[in-house]
Design an enzyme around this catalytic site. Structure first.
Site, PDB file in Angstrom:
ATOM      1  N   HIS A  74       4.786  69.022 -54.191  1.00  0.00           N
ATOM      2  CA  HIS A  74       5.702  68.006 -54.734  1.00  0.00           C
ATOM      3  C   HIS A  74       6.184  67.121 -53.592  1.00  0.00           C
ATOM      4  CE1 HIS A  74       6.905  69.608 -58.944  1.00  0.00           C
ATOM      5  NE2 HIS A  74       5.681  69.998 -58.628  1.00  0.00           N
ATOM      6  N   TYR A 204      17.032  66.907 -60.588  1.00  0.00           N
ATOM      7  CA  TYR A 204      18.376  67.458 -60.386  1.00  0.00           C
ATOM      8  C   TYR A 204      19.345  66.464 -61.024  1.00  0.00           C
ATOM      9  CZ  TYR A 204      16.678  70.787 -56.830  1.00  0.00           C
ATOM     10  OH  TYR A 204      16.032  71.807 -56.165  1.00  0.00           O
ATOM     11  N   PRO A 309      21.803  78.407 -55.372  1.00  0.00           N
ATOM     12  CA  PRO A 309      20.381  78.027 -55.465  1.00  0.00           C
ATOM     13  C   PRO A 309      20.092  76.523 -55.446  1.00  0.00           C
ATOM     14  CG  PRO A 309      21.196  78.818 -57.590  1.00  0.00           C
ATOM     15  CD  PRO A 309      22.294  79.035 -56.611  1.00  0.00           C
ATOM     16  N   LYS A 313      16.954  77.301 -51.118  1.00  0.00           N
ATOM     17  CA  LYS A 313      16.805  77.759 -49.729  1.00  0.00           C
ATOM     18  C   LYS A 313      16.675  79.270 -49.535  1.00  0.00           C
ATOM     19  CE  LYS A 313      16.675  74.010 -47.453  1.00  0.00           C
ATOM     20  NZ  LYS A 313      15.393  73.687 -48.076  1.00  0.00           N
ATOM     21  N   TYR A 401      15.728  69.396 -47.411  1.00  0.00           N
ATOM     22  CA  TYR A 401      15.056  69.981 -48.577  1.00  0.00           C
ATOM     23  C   TYR A 401      13.672  70.493 -48.215  1.00  0.00           C
ATOM     24  CZ  TYR A 401      14.078  70.730 -53.526  1.00  0.00           C
ATOM     25  OH  TYR A 401      13.793  71.314 -54.742  1.00  0.00           O
TER      26      TYR A 401
END
Ligand code: FAD
Ligand code: DHB
Length: 407
Positions: A74, A204, A309, A313, A401
């Site tokens: 991704h 998100y 979450p 990580k 990220y």
């Protein structure tokens, strides 16, 4: 029954299995003790997002073949707020890096297979595990096997990779460790469903009704989460809570209705629905214990720290810990020098605290806080506008990220 190994490892999660794998590649012997069965360990549904460095390490050490074939690279995520998507482009912002969506239990299967194929010693379904004499040169681990027979393994070092509910951290005497903890007043309701992907990349979303996340597992299985609580909270807030006693609160219809509301866009986006076959409520906390060492006992992964979450990580931190611990142990065996091993905790904690910061920040930006007022919500929206509108702010999110460099 007595036996001996070089490194005794408690826990066959990602941390324990990968440590055993890395040590084996350097010719160091270990025994992994796991309280659950192999089927249970390989069947527990948890994380899904692997950082670039995690993927590179698994590939470089010969356990990345299926990950390469079946994982999904991704190159971005969508932040959805005010009914609109804003994409964070990872490779453009991080010099070509990305993440891979590949379920944690698939990583576990690959690691267990590699361990067993190489003839290594993993003992499942053990009980009554205790660690002894870790301040001496000859620590040991005692346990009972499935039939109830008692065993003692003497070793040079013990690795406590036994997660949040393990025995290694609690075995360290009071006063040695300092714990830092923050509990969030909400959790995540997670589902797996049989449906095609709703989106090409993770979404998100912040909505007035709370956070929602659209993730994926395969072309036919999707993973989605939404913020719940505090009404859905349980008193005994553990990291994973069986939601069966609250199933009435969350019928399938209510779940889909909630996802439709929270993920609505100006142009009428709706998730692709399908049979829901797994439900879980996950608690949200930040936790760090310092130091991650007591004598010859070293803690790694969730045994030493937990993240909420939202930053994806936890698994990646477990991998980073054992990469470092593995290198330090290998150096100790090769040269007899302890410097890197003695610095393990301090070195690991630097990166852990940065991941804690990122996970706390993502959580704070993307959730509705009970009692949070309109001002706080406007500030969260402004922060999202800023992060998605400024290249440097977007780069800061992307860099964290995809994973900060290993030490
Ligand atoms: P664990 O996986 O907990 O393994 C510890 C093992 O030790 C277990 O198998 C346990 O049975 C065993 N054990 C415990 N006590 C004993 C004992 N006394 N004796 C012997 N064995 C024992 N992280 C990410 O990076 N990305 C994500 O996208 C992500 N999403 C998540 C989603 C959910 C729903 C959840 C719950 C977690 C998520 N995480 C994510 C976090 C991630 O799953 C954990 O951080 C990771 O499993 C930590 O690995 P570990 O090996 O340290 O611990
Ligand atoms: C998943 C889990 C996470 O915690 C996250 O931030 C993204 C995706 C997942 O399970 O797919």
């Amino acid at each position: 029954m007595n036996s001996r190994t070089q490194v005794g490892i408690v826990g066959a999660g990602p941390a324990g299995l990968l440590l055993s794998h890395l040590l084996h590649r350097a010719g160091i012997d270990s025994v992994v003790l796991e309280s659950r069965s192999r089927d249970d360990v390989e069947g527990t549904i948890r994380a899904g997002v692997l950082e670039q460095g995690t993927v590179d390490l698994l590939k470089a050490t010969g356990v990345g073949e299926r990950l390469q074939q079946e994982g999904f690279r991704h190159e971005g995520i969508y932040l959805r707020f005010d009914g609109e998507d804003h994409r964070i482009d990872f490779p453009a912002l991080t010099n070509g890096k990305a993440v891979t969506v590949y379920a944690q239990h698939e990583v576990i299967k690959d690691l267990v297979k590699a361990r067993i194929d190489s003839g290594s010693d993993i003992r499942f379904q053990v009980s009554s595990v205790t660690v002894h004499d870790v301040q001496s040169e000859q620590p040991s681990i005692r346990y009972r096997d499935e039939s109830g027979t008692s065993h003692e393994i003497s070793c040079d070092f013990v690795a406590g990779c036994d997660g949040t509910q393990g025995v290694c951290r609690p075995s360290i005497p009071a006063g040695v460790l300092t714990a830092y903890e923050k509990i969030y007043p909400f959790g995540w309701f997670g589902i797996l469903c049989e449906a095609p992907p709703s989106s090409d990349e993770l979404i998100y979303a912040l909505h007035d009704r709370g956070f929602a996340l659209v993730s994926t597992r395969s072309p036919t299985v999707q993973r989605m989460y939404c913020q719940v609580g505090p009404a859905d909270r349980v008193d005994n807030w553990s990291d994973e809570v069986d939601p069966a006693d609250r199933a009435d609160n969350w019928s399938d219809d209510r779940i889909w209705e909630e996802f439709r509301l929270r993920l609505a866009t100006a142009d009428g986006w709706v998730p692709k629905e399908g049979r829901i076959f797994h439900k879980v409520i996950v608690g949200m906390r930040s936790f760090v214990t310092e130091p991650m060492q007591f004598g010859r006992l070293f803690l790694a992964g969730d045994a030493a720290h937990v993240v909420p979450p939202t930053g994806a990580k936890g698994l990646n931190l477990a991998v980073a810990d054992v990469r470092l611990l593995g290198e330090a142990l290998i150096e100790q065996y090769r040269t007899g020098r302890n410097e890197t091993l003695d610095a393990y905790s301090a070195t690991a904690l630097k990166r852990i605290w940065k991941a804690q910061r990122f996970s706390w920040w993502m959580t704070s930006m993307l959730h509705r806080f009970p009692g949070g007022d309109a001002f706080q919500y406007r500030v969260q929206l402004a922060e999202l506008e800023y992060v998605t509108g400024s290249t440097v702010a977007a780069a800061a999110l992307a860099e964290n990220y995809v994973g900060l460099p290993f030490q």
